[in-house]
Structures are given as structure tokens and as C-alpha cells.
Motif scaffolding. Structure first.
Motif, PDB file in Angstrom:
ATOM      1  N   GLU A  53       0.785  -1.232   0.000  1.00  0.00           N
ATOM      2  CA  GLU A  53       0.000   0.000   0.000  1.00  0.00           C
ATOM      3  C   GLU A  53       0.820   1.288   0.000  1.00  0.00           C
ATOM      4  O   GLU A  53       0.296   2.367  -0.254  1.00  0.00           O
ATOM      5  N   MET A  54       2.111   1.247   0.286  1.00  0.00           N
ATOM      6  CA  MET A  54       2.855   2.462   0.628  1.00  0.00           C
ATOM      7  C   MET A  54       3.099   3.408  -0.541  1.00  0.00           C
ATOM      8  O   MET A  54       3.074   3.014  -1.707  1.00  0.00           O
ATOM      9  N   ILE A  55       3.323   4.676  -0.190  1.00  0.00           N
ATOM     10  CA  ILE A  55       3.649   5.744  -1.132  1.00  0.00           C
ATOM     11  C   ILE A  55       4.981   6.347  -0.699  1.00  0.00           C
ATOM     12  O   ILE A  55       5.246   6.491   0.501  1.00  0.00           O
ATOM     13  N   SER A  56       5.840   6.694  -1.658  1.00  0.00           N
ATOM     14  CA  SER A  56       7.132   7.263  -1.281  1.00  0.00           C
ATOM     15  C   SER A  56       7.661   8.134  -2.417  1.00  0.00           C
ATOM     16  O   SER A  56       6.944   8.467  -3.364  1.00  0.00           O
ATOM     17  N   THR A  57       8.922   8.504  -2.309  1.00  0.00           N
ATOM     18  CA  THR A  57       9.641   9.261  -3.335  1.00  0.00           C
ATOM     19  C   THR A  57      10.981   8.575  -3.571  1.00  0.00           C
ATOM     20  O   THR A  57      11.417   7.751  -2.758  1.00  0.00           O
ATOM     21  N   THR A  58      11.649   8.928  -4.656  1.00  0.00           N
ATOM     22  CA  THR A  58      12.959   8.308  -4.904  1.00  0.00           C
ATOM     23  C   THR A  58      13.957   8.694  -3.820  1.00  0.00           C
ATOM     24  O   THR A  58      14.798   7.881  -3.430  1.00  0.00           O
ATOM     25  N   ALA A  59      13.875   9.910  -3.293  1.00  0.00           N
ATOM     26  CA  ALA A  59      14.812  10.346  -2.254  1.00  0.00           C
ATOM     27  C   ALA A  59      14.622   9.537  -0.977  1.00  0.00           C
ATOM     28  O   ALA A  59      15.595   9.102  -0.339  1.00  0.00           O
ATOM     29  N   ASP A  60      13.359   9.323  -0.570  1.00  0.00           N
ATOM     30  CA  ASP A  60      13.096   8.547   0.645  1.00  0.00           C
ATOM     31  C   ASP A  60      13.483   7.087   0.465  1.00  0.00           C
ATOM     32  O   ASP A  60      14.056   6.463   1.372  1.00  0.00           O
ATOM     33  N   LEU A  61      13.175   6.510  -0.694  1.00  0.00           N
ATOM     34  CA  LEU A  61      13.556   5.116  -0.935  1.00  0.00           C
ATOM     35  C   LEU A  61      15.075   4.963  -0.928  1.00  0.00           C
ATOM     36  O   LEU A  61      15.608   3.968  -0.421  1.00  0.00           O
ATOM     37  N   ASP A  62      15.761   5.943  -1.462  1.00  0.00           N
ATOM     38  CA  ASP A  62      17.224   5.900  -1.488  1.00  0.00           C
ATOM     39  C   ASP A  62      17.775   5.902  -0.061  1.00  0.00           C
ATOM     40  O   ASP A  62      18.683   5.130   0.274  1.00  0.00           O
ATOM     41  N   ARG A  63      17.228   6.747   0.785  1.00  0.00           N
ATOM     42  CA  ARG A  63      17.695   6.815   2.175  1.00  0.00           C
ATOM     43  C   ARG A  63      17.391   5.518   2.917  1.00  0.00           C
ATOM     44  O   ARG A  63      18.193   5.030   3.710  1.00  0.00           O
ATOM     45  N   PHE A  64      16.217   4.949   2.653  1.00  0.00           N
ATOM     46  CA  PHE A  64      15.839   3.696   3.303  1.00  0.00           C
ATOM     47  C   PHE A  64      16.756   2.552   2.888  1.00  0.00           C
ATOM     48  O   PHE A  64      17.289   1.820   3.738  1.00  0.00           O
ATOM     49  N   MET A  65      16.951   2.369   1.582  1.00  0.00           N
ATOM     50  CA  MET A  65      17.776   1.265   1.102  1.00  0.00           C
ATOM     51  C   MET A  65      19.212   1.403   1.597  1.00  0.00           C
ATOM     52  O   MET A  65      19.849   0.411   1.990  1.00  0.00           O
ATOM     53  N   SER A  66      19.727   2.610   1.602  1.00  0.00           N
ATOM     54  CA  SER A  66      21.094   2.839   2.070  1.00  0.00           C
ATOM     55  C   SER A  66      21.220   2.494   3.555  1.00  0.00           C
ATOM     56  O   SER A  66      22.140   1.790   3.978  1.00  0.00           O
ATOM     57  N   ALA A  67      20.276   2.972   4.368  1.00  0.00           N
ATOM     58  CA  ALA A  67      20.318   2.699   5.807  1.00  0.00           C
ATOM     59  C   ALA A  67      20.150   1.209   6.091  1.00  0.00           C
ATOM     60  O   ALA A  67      20.825   0.645   6.959  1.00  0.00           O
ATOM     61  N   LEU A  68      19.260   0.559   5.359  1.00  0.00           N
ATOM     62  CA  LEU A  68      19.000  -0.858   5.580  1.00  0.00           C
ATOM     63  C   LEU A  68      20.240  -1.698   5.308  1.00  0.00           C
ATOM     64  O   LEU A  68      20.664  -2.501   6.150  1.00  0.00           O
ATOM     65  N   LEU A  69      20.851  -1.518   4.149  1.00  0.00           N
ATOM     66  CA  LEU A  69      21.995  -2.342   3.768  1.00  0.00           C
ATOM     67  C   LEU A  69      23.262  -1.962   4.530  1.00  0.00           C
ATOM     68  O   LEU A  69      24.204  -2.765   4.608  1.00  0.00           O
TER      69      LEU A  69
END
Length: 367
Positions: free
Chosen positions: A263-279
């Protein structure tokens, strides 16, 4: 490209199908990413049936955004590079991260039967473990296969509210596709059950767990869990059902049928920050981070809510794709997070294969 449920097989297939260009460019000496090649790939995606496309690229010492196409069919405004979009099944990576945090806290066991946490929910709950759900090896029937998500039927459910247990019931009315743990088959049902499990363990809505554990700590202020909200925050581009004539704009829809699966909504900037922090291990302890990316020989590189994708040029990327009517997306990164790509396509009324995705990924990841 075909979108079925909350996963865009076309996007991930394009990532994995790089053959000729990936092999050729592996020997090229390139000091930086050629923005012109990236732009040409995005323009090709737009020409191949997308209404619009936006991308965020990080690698080889630089970071930039690019776009192609327009905001809506018949218009002239360019796609915003900071636009919001529905991320579909990339939601699963957020939900898996929360689950693994609970594992690290001793509140959930990866190899514990689901019936321990949700007694009576699944007829086979004693045989299906949390790991089976996260890795799509549970055998649970994919409930979205029973929903009218084709252009002719989607309008009948577009604004309908679904309860999570109603979605699970669609799946459990069918027999298991295979005995748990013996095969791999992508099923959105798995993550609806995981959402319910998070709620049972935390005593709060799963959305709150995602906000408290990921969105707020990382300051992902442009990422949201809409629930029954039908609109996409501004700015955004418009997505359309494929194929339709005249065009059917489905930007507004009730995503409750996707819930914790998409269901989620995001932006490329937020997804980039999430993927970077996760990995980088900022969200998970080392033991749980190792579990996140651990796949089995028969799971096609799929770990626990994230996929390992080897490119023909020798580079391996990690990430997820997503598809929901009107939108297709992908977020992938090298394991060291030095090279990353987030891309969102707003689909048009004409179906396309979007081969330009391969050209973009080749230029970004295969020096």
C-alpha cells in the motif's frame, strides 16, 4: 509490461535480463555515469508506453535525478523529480525490516509457526513459519490472483475497502500451492499475514510500527501508509490502466487491498535513504541483516523481503520492485550501497515492455 497485483514482474525481469549491453560495458573504462545514456533510457521508457518516469542515481562519486515523459496523458508538464508515487511491493521490504527488528528483540522467532502468534488464522498455521512467509515459501495461495485487477474488472473494486483478514480468507479458501518450505512462489498473502503478526506482537497497527521504527528515525517525511486514503500527495504524476482506450486514470484508488503487501507511497529520495540505511546495518543488527539477504537455491535469489540480483557484468544488486495499477517501481543497490538506483514509472494506457530500464541499470551498475 504486465502488472499483476503488487508486483511488477516486468521491472525485475528487465533488471535480470541484461545480457548483451551488460557484458559489453563491463570492459569499458568509465570514470562516471553518462547522464546522456541514462536520459536516453528514460526517454525510451516513455516512448514505449509509459506516461512518465523519474529516476535517482547514485554512483561513481555523483548523485543526480532524471526524468522522461509527462505528468499526464495529453499534457506537457514534465514529471517532477521529487514526485510521490505508489511503491507497490517495495512495501514488503519495509514490513520485513520491522519483522526482523522484532526477531532481534526476541519477540518473534523466524522459525516459529505462525499459529503461535495468530492461532486459527491459517488452516496450516502449525506448518507455516514466519520465515516461510517472509521468503514466499509458505505455499499460501496469492489472493490477488482471485481479484479483478484487469482493466475490465478493476473499476468495480477501485475504491472498495478491504479488511486484512478478508484478504487472508480469499487465500485460505484455496488449498496450499505446495507443502510449506518445499518451493518458492511469490504470494502477496504472506505479507498480509505478516502485517497481522506485527499487530499481534506489538499491540498496535502495523502502520504505526513502520512509522515508529523506520520512517521517523530516518526522517522519511515523504513516505506514507495511506490506508483508505485514495489520493497521492502532491507533487505526483498520473498513472493509467493498461491497456485502455480511452485512457483510464487510476491515480486515485483505495490501496487497502494491498495493505502490508503493497500500500505504501514514497519518493525516490526517501527510498534511497531507506535502502542505504537498511543495507548499511542502521536498521538491523548484524545477525538479522544476514538473514535479510539469505536466499535458498530454489527462491530465485529472494531473501526475506529483498532480492539478490546478479547482473551479467559481474555486479550483484539487492532490492525490490513493485507494481500496482498505474505505477511500477524499482529500488536496487549494491551491497556496499556505493551505487544505487530508484526508479518510478507511471504507466500509460498502452502496454509496453520498457526495455529502456535495462539500459539505465546497465549504465549505472556496469562500469
Amino acid at each position: 509490461m504486465t502488472i499483476r497485483g503488487m508486483r511488477s514482474a516486468g521491472v525485475l525481469a528487465a533488471v535480470m535480463a541484461l545480457t548483451v549491453t551488460g557484458a559489453a560495458s563491463a570492459t569499458a573504462q568509465v570514470s562516471g555515469i553518462d547522464r546522456g545514456v541514462v536520459q536516453a533510457g528514460l526517454d525510451k521508457i516513455a516512448a514505449d508506453g509509459a506516461t512518465g518516469v523519474q529516476a535517482r542515481v547514485t554512483g561513481r562519486g555523483e548523485s543526480f535525478t532524471a526524468r522522461g515523459g509527462v505528468v499526464e496523458v495529453g499534457g506537457h508538464r514534465p514529471v517532477p523529480t521529487n514526485g510521490h508515487f505508489r511503491i507497490g511491493s517495495i512495501t514488503k521490504t519495509f514490513v520485513s525490516t520491522v519483522t526482523l527488528q522484532l526477531v532481534g528483540e526476541g519477540k518473534v522467532g523466524l522459525d516459529t509457526p505462525v499459529s503461535t502468534y495468530l492461532p486459527g488464522l491459517l488452516p496450516d498455521g502449525d506448518a507455516i513459519t514466519v520465515r516461510h512467509l517472509l521468503q514466499h515459501t509458505s505455499g499460501l495461495y496469492n489472493y490477488t490472483n482471485a481479484m479483478p485487477l484487469d482493466p475490465a474488472g478493476f473499476e468495480t473494486i477501485r475504491f472498495k475497502h478491504y479488511e486484512p483478514r478478508e484478504l487472508v480468507a480469499m487465500a485460505t479458501s484455496r488449498p496450499l500451492d505446495f507443502p510449506p518450505g518445499t518451493k518458492w512462489n511469490y504470494s502477496n498473502t504472506n505479507y498480509i499475514v505478516i502485517g497481522l503478526l506485527i499487530e499481534q506482537v506489538t499491540g498496535a497497527p502495523y502502520e504505526q510500527a513502520v512509522r515508529d521504527r523506520i520512517l521517523r528515525p530516518l526522517h522519511l517525511s515523504h513516505t506514507s501508509l495511506p490506508g483508505d486514503r485514495v489520493t497521492v500527495p502532491h507533487p505526483h504524476a498520473h498513472g493509467y490502466l493498461q491497456p485502455t482506450s480511452p485512457p483510464v486514470d487510476v491515480t486515485a484508488l483505495n490501496p487497502s487491498w494491498g495493505w502490508a503487501a503493497g500500500e505504501m507511497i514514497s519518493t525516490t529520495a526517501d527510498l534511497d535513504r531507506f535502502m542505504s540505511a537498511l543495507l548499511q546495518g542502521k536498521l538491523l543488527a548484524p545477525a538479522q541483516l544476514a538473514e535479510l539477504t539469505k536466499s535458498l537455491p530454489f527462491t530465485q535469489g529472494y531473501g526475506l523481503g529483498i532480492a539478490e540480483i546478479p547482473l551479467p557484468c559481474g555486479v550483484t544488486v539487492y532490492g525490490h520492485d513493485g507494481g500496482i495499477p498505474g505505477y511500477a517501481s524499482v529500488a536496487v543497490s549494491t551491497k556496499d550501497t556505493k551505487t544505487r538506483l530508484e526508479l518510478s514509472i507511471t504507466t500509460g494506457p498502452v502496454a509496453g515492455e520498457f526495455s529502456g530500464i535495462g539500459e539505465v541499470i546497465d549504465e549505472v551498475f556496469c562500469p
